[in-house]
Design a protein around this motif. Structure first.
Motif, PDB file in Angstrom:
ATOM      1  N   LYS A   1      34.589  41.918  42.633  1.00 24.38           N
ATOM      2  CA  LYS A   1      35.612  42.620  43.419  1.00 24.38           C
ATOM      3  C   LYS A   1      36.436  43.545  42.519  1.00 24.38           C
ATOM      4  CE  LYS A   1      36.595  38.530  45.287  1.00 24.38           C
ATOM      5  NZ  LYS A   1      37.123  37.413  46.125  1.00 24.38           N
ATOM      6  N   GLY A   2      36.347  43.328  41.208  1.00 25.08           N
ATOM      7  CA  GLY A   2      36.980  44.261  40.265  1.00 25.08           C
ATOM      8  C   GLY A   2      38.476  44.105  40.132  1.00 25.08           C
ATOM      9  N   TYR A   3      39.051  43.048  40.718  1.00 25.50           N
ATOM     10  CA  TYR A   3      40.500  42.886  40.576  1.00 25.50           C
ATOM     11  C   TYR A   3      40.869  41.530  39.992  1.00 25.50           C
ATOM     12  CZ  TYR A   3      40.107  41.127  45.523  1.00 25.50           C
ATOM     13  OH  TYR A   3      39.761  40.479  46.684  1.00 25.50           O
ATOM     14  N   VAL A   4      42.071  41.492  39.420  1.00 19.08           N
ATOM     15  CA  VAL A   4      42.613  40.235  38.883  1.00 19.08           C
ATOM     16  C   VAL A   4      43.438  39.572  39.989  1.00 19.08           C
ATOM     17  CG1 VAL A   4      42.668  41.005  36.492  1.00 19.08           C
ATOM     18  CG2 VAL A   4      44.674  41.448  37.946  1.00 19.08           C
ATOM     19  N   PRO A   5      43.626  38.241  39.907  1.00 20.79           N
ATOM     20  CA  PRO A   5      43.175  37.326  38.869  1.00 20.79           C
ATOM     21  C   PRO A   5      41.743  36.850  39.089  1.00 20.79           C
ATOM     22  CG  PRO A   5      44.454  36.114  40.509  1.00 20.79           C
ATOM     23  CD  PRO A   5      44.468  37.560  40.929  1.00 20.79           C
ATOM     24  N   ALA A   6      41.102  36.432  37.971  1.00 13.67           N
ATOM     25  CA  ALA A   6      39.834  35.711  38.042  1.00 13.67           C
ATOM     26  C   ALA A   6      39.955  34.579  37.036  1.00 13.67           C
ATOM     27  CB  ALA A   6      38.668  36.624  37.693  1.00 13.67           C
ATOM     28  N   LEU A   7      39.517  33.415  37.449  1.00  8.39           N
ATOM     29  CA  LEU A   7      39.597  32.238  36.568  1.00  8.39           C
ATOM     30  C   LEU A   7      38.174  31.748  36.305  1.00  8.39           C
ATOM     31  CD1 LEU A   7      41.663  30.196  35.231  1.00  8.39           C
ATOM     32  CD2 LEU A   7      41.261  28.740  37.224  1.00  8.39           C
ATOM     33  N   VAL A   8      37.777  31.765  35.024  1.00  7.67           N
ATOM     34  CA  VAL A   8      36.454  31.254  34.659  1.00  7.67           C
ATOM     35  C   VAL A   8      36.627  29.805  34.208  1.00  7.67           C
ATOM     36  CG1 VAL A   8      34.429  31.553  33.191  1.00  7.67           C
ATOM     37  CG2 VAL A   8      35.665  33.561  34.030  1.00  7.67           C
ATOM     38  N   LEU A   9      35.952  28.911  34.907  1.00  8.22           N
ATOM     39  CA  LEU A   9      36.078  27.479  34.608  1.00  8.22           C
ATOM     40  C   LEU A   9      35.184  27.108  33.420  1.00  8.22           C
ATOM     41  CD1 LEU A   9      36.031  26.036  38.249  1.00  8.22           C
ATOM     42  CD2 LEU A   9      37.924  27.030  36.948  1.00  8.22           C
ATOM     43  N   ASP A  10      35.437  25.925  32.871  1.00  6.27           N
ATOM     44  CA  ASP A  10      34.691  25.499  31.682  1.00  6.27           C
ATOM     45  C   ASP A  10      33.186  25.381  31.958  1.00  6.27           C
ATOM     46  OD1 ASP A  10      37.058  25.528  30.334  1.00  6.27           O
ATOM     47  OD2 ASP A  10      37.407  23.363  30.466  1.00  6.27           O
TER      48      ASP A  10
END
Ligand SMILES: N[C@@H](CCC(=O)N[C@@H](CS)C(=O)NCC(=O)O)C(=O)O
Length: 201
Positions: free
Chosen positions: A49-58
């Motif tokens: 989607k090109g927008y923040v936020p994005a959270l990458v999990l472990d």
């Protein structure tokens, strides 16, 4: 976990939630115009989607959409009470606030940051903001935080969007309750830490 963010943008709310949760995390800034992260990665490969936020999990999973990210963080650290437990009526009230802040406040600020927005659109958005902020102020009149006495992720989000008033011609001073609320939330150690990490104080 790693949060992709832009300083002062809506991703600040997820950043505050992470600090308040006490969970270990990293952050990486994103150049939203170029869609490139600080380490040079193509951000659209992380969040299409090109927008923040994005959270990458472990485990490599990627979560997007601020309200979902914040609720995930809150649920990973239940002892911090950043969100009422699922099934509790208060959880649905929190979700009501997250939706209201996202769709009625956040998105009415958006045209002021969009160079293509017409003056008619901005005028309509300003009128919406004024009515919705008056409602928010009324709801906060006898409360420390949105849900009562305890800070929640709803406050992280409301604090963040209220901070944008200074970038547009919107005087928060019309609602002293909101000014007092914003300083109260802004004094929290977790909020200060997130602001500092984003270079905002
Ligand atoms: N629905 C999304 C909206 C996120 C959003 O509006 N992000 C803005 C910053 S506050 C952004 O990254 N805009 C850049 C773009 O859309 O290209 C959410 O709630 O997370």
């Amino acid at each position: 976990m790693k949060l992709f963010y832009k300083a002062g943008a809506c991703s600040l709310a997820s950043h505050i939630a992470l600090v308040e949760s006490g969970l270990p995390f990293d952050i990486e800034a994103v150049d939203l115009k170029a869609k490139v992260t600080a380490s040079g990665a193509d951000f659209t490969k992380i969040n299409a989607k090109g927008y923040v936020p994005a959270l990458v999990l472990d485990n490599g999973d990627v979560l997007t959409e601020g309200p979902a990210i914040m609720q995930y963080i809150a649920d990973q650290a239940p002892a911090k009470h950043l969100a009422p437990l699922n099934d509790a009526m208060a959880r649905y009230r929190l979700q009501g606030w997250l939706t209201f802040i996202g769709t009625e406040l956040h998105k009415n600020f958006s045209p002021f940051f969009n160079p293509a927005a017409s003056s008619d659109w901005k005028a309509a958005a300003m009128s919406n903001l004024e009515r919705r902020l008056a409602y928010t102020a009324q709801q906060l009149e006898d409360k420390t935080y949105l849900l009562g006495d305890e800070f929640s992720i709803g406050d992280a989000y409301l604090f963040t969007v209220l901070g944008w008033a200074k970038f547009i011609d919107l005087d928060l001073g019309k609602w002293p309750v909101l000014v007092a609320y914003r300083s109260r939330v802004g004094e929290r150690a977790g909020v200060q830490a997130a602001l500092k990490a984003e270079g905002l104080i």
